[in-house]
Design a protein around this motif. Structure first.
Motif, PDB file in Angstrom:
ATOM      1  N   THR A 132       0.827  -1.204   0.000  1.00  0.00           N
ATOM      2  CA  THR A 132       0.000   0.000   0.000  1.00  0.00           C
ATOM      3  C   THR A 132       0.864   1.258   0.000  1.00  0.00           C
ATOM      4  O   THR A 132       0.577   2.220  -0.717  1.00  0.00           O
ATOM      5  N   ALA A 133       1.936   1.247   0.788  1.00  0.00           N
ATOM      6  CA  ALA A 133       2.846   2.401   0.816  1.00  0.00           C
ATOM      7  C   ALA A 133       3.499   2.614  -0.544  1.00  0.00           C
ATOM      8  O   ALA A 133       3.672   3.756  -0.989  1.00  0.00           O
ATOM      9  N   ALA A 134       3.859   1.541  -1.216  1.00  0.00           N
ATOM     10  CA  ALA A 134       4.462   1.650  -2.545  1.00  0.00           C
ATOM     11  C   ALA A 134       3.472   2.227  -3.544  1.00  0.00           C
ATOM     12  O   ALA A 134       3.831   3.067  -4.381  1.00  0.00           O
TER      13      ALA A 134
ATOM     14  N   MET B 288       3.216   5.842  -2.892  1.00  0.00           N
ATOM     15  CA  MET B 288       4.413   6.518  -3.372  1.00  0.00           C
ATOM     16  C   MET B 288       4.378   6.672  -4.883  1.00  0.00           C
ATOM     17  O   MET B 288       4.818   7.688  -5.426  1.00  0.00           O
ATOM     18  N   ALA B 289       3.823   5.699  -5.604  1.00  0.00           N
ATOM     19  CA  ALA B 289       3.701   5.814  -7.062  1.00  0.00           C
ATOM     20  C   ALA B 289       2.767   6.964  -7.430  1.00  0.00           C
ATOM     21  O   ALA B 289       3.044   7.723  -8.373  1.00  0.00           O
ATOM     22  N   ALA B 290       1.675   7.104  -6.704  1.00  0.00           N
ATOM     23  CA  ALA B 290       0.749   8.221  -6.961  1.00  0.00           C
ATOM     24  C   ALA B 290       1.410   9.557  -6.634  1.00  0.00           C
ATOM     25  O   ALA B 290       1.274  10.531  -7.388  1.00  0.00           O
ATOM     26  N   ILE B 291       2.151   9.601  -5.541  1.00  0.00           N
ATOM     27  CA  ILE B 291       2.878  10.824  -5.183  1.00  0.00           C
ATOM     28  C   ILE B 291       3.913  11.142  -6.258  1.00  0.00           C
ATOM     29  O   ILE B 291       4.091  12.301  -6.655  1.00  0.00           O
TER      30      ILE B 291
ATOM     31  N   THR C 245      11.317  11.360  -2.642  1.00  0.00           N
ATOM     32  CA  THR C 245      11.511   9.914  -2.601  1.00  0.00           C
ATOM     33  C   THR C 245      10.740   9.239  -3.728  1.00  0.00           C
ATOM     34  O   THR C 245      11.260   8.353  -4.415  1.00  0.00           O
ATOM     35  N   ALA C 246       9.505   9.664  -3.940  1.00  0.00           N
ATOM     36  CA  ALA C 246       8.669   9.083  -4.988  1.00  0.00           C
ATOM     37  C   ALA C 246       9.275   9.312  -6.372  1.00  0.00           C
ATOM     38  O   ALA C 246       9.267   8.415  -7.217  1.00  0.00           O
ATOM     39  N   LEU C 247       9.803  10.507  -6.605  1.00  0.00           N
ATOM     40  CA  LEU C 247      10.455  10.773  -7.890  1.00  0.00           C
ATOM     41  C   LEU C 247      11.698   9.913  -8.077  1.00  0.00           C
ATOM     42  O   LEU C 247      11.971   9.436  -9.182  1.00  0.00           O
ATOM     43  N   ALA C 248      12.456   9.725  -7.012  1.00  0.00           N
ATOM     44  CA  ALA C 248      13.643   8.872  -7.104  1.00  0.00           C
ATOM     45  C   ALA C 248      13.251   7.443  -7.476  1.00  0.00           C
ATOM     46  O   ALA C 248      13.887   6.816  -8.322  1.00  0.00           O
ATOM     47  N   LEU C 249      12.187   6.935  -6.874  1.00  0.00           N
ATOM     48  CA  LEU C 249      11.717   5.595  -7.205  1.00  0.00           C
ATOM     49  C   LEU C 249      11.253   5.528  -8.653  1.00  0.00           C
ATOM     50  O   LEU C 249      11.546   4.568  -9.371  1.00  0.00           O
ATOM     51  N   ARG C 250      10.552   6.540  -9.060  1.00  0.00           N
ATOM     52  CA  ARG C 250       9.970   6.574 -10.407  1.00  0.00           C
ATOM     53  C   ARG C 250      11.034   6.732 -11.483  1.00  0.00           C
ATOM     54  O   ARG C 250      11.004   6.060 -12.504  1.00  0.00           O
ATOM     55  N   GLU C 251      11.995   7.598 -11.253  1.00  0.00           N
ATOM     56  CA  GLU C 251      12.930   7.985 -12.312  1.00  0.00           C
ATOM     57  C   GLU C 251      14.317   7.368 -12.201  1.00  0.00           C
ATOM     58  O   GLU C 251      14.973   7.146 -13.214  1.00  0.00           O
TER      59      GLU C 251
ATOM     60  N   PHE D 117       9.778  -2.707  -3.715  1.00  0.00           N
ATOM     61  CA  PHE D 117       8.908  -2.031  -2.750  1.00  0.00           C
ATOM     62  C   PHE D 117       7.451  -2.362  -3.050  1.00  0.00           C
ATOM     63  O   PHE D 117       6.680  -2.714  -2.155  1.00  0.00           O
ATOM     64  N   SER D 118       7.080  -2.305  -4.318  1.00  0.00           N
ATOM     65  CA  SER D 118       5.705  -2.605  -4.726  1.00  0.00           C
ATOM     66  C   SER D 118       5.313  -4.044  -4.434  1.00  0.00           C
ATOM     67  O   SER D 118       4.138  -4.329  -4.204  1.00  0.00           O
ATOM     68  N   ALA D 119       6.285  -4.932  -4.451  1.00  0.00           N
ATOM     69  CA  ALA D 119       6.017  -6.339  -4.156  1.00  0.00           C
ATOM     70  C   ALA D 119       5.967  -6.612  -2.658  1.00  0.00           C
ATOM     71  O   ALA D 119       5.678  -7.725  -2.231  1.00  0.00           O
ATOM     72  N   GLY D 120       6.258  -5.581  -1.857  1.00  0.00           N
ATOM     73  CA  GLY D 120       6.225  -5.749  -0.409  1.00  0.00           C
ATOM     74  C   GLY D 120       7.467  -6.414   0.151  1.00  0.00           C
ATOM     75  O   GLY D 120       7.470  -6.877   1.281  1.00  0.00           O
TER      76      GLY D 120
END
Length: 127
Positions: free
Chosen positions: A28-30, A33-36, A83-89, A98-101
């Protein structure tokens, strides 16, 4: 719920429930973070639109929206956006785990902040 639901469960069932809930929280946090990250990317885009003329910049506006949605300060929301941008880009493999938990939000935060100055593409691929 706290008083009775787990009273009759044995220790292994309790540990299994803790593990399952932790994984669910992480997934859920992942997702959050993707939406953010999407909102932050839109706020960070160089495209011109009428919002570029606002007294408050797009980043601050998006941070205010994230802060309100999460019930946190605007400064903390801005950190979540970074943090979200770092994950995304920059760290898509980390985002996938992270998305897989598989890893916690706390570990994700530590990794993203400790690698934000790395600019070498080859080194980032190894990270």
């Amino acid at each position: 719920m706290f008083a009775s639901e787990f009273r009759s469960a044995d220790e292994s069932a309790l540990v299994a429930e803790i593990q399952a809930c932790t994984r669910t929280e992480t997934v859920t946090a992942a997702r959050r973070m993707a939406a953010i990250g999407e909102l932050a990317a839109r706020a960070d885009a160089p495209e011109l639109d009428e919002r570029q003329q606002w007294v408050v910049d797009l980043w601050a506006s998006a941070a205010a929206e994230v802060a309100a949605a999460m019930g946190i300060s605007q400064r903390k929301a801005s950190g979540q956006m970074r943090t979200a941008l770092a994950l995304r880009e920059r760290l898509p493999k980390l985002a996938a785990r992270f998305s897989a938990g598989e890893i916690s939000a706390k570990l994700v935060s530590a990794i993203t902040w400790r690698t934000h100055l790395v600019v070498d593409a080859e080194l980032m691929a190894r990270i």
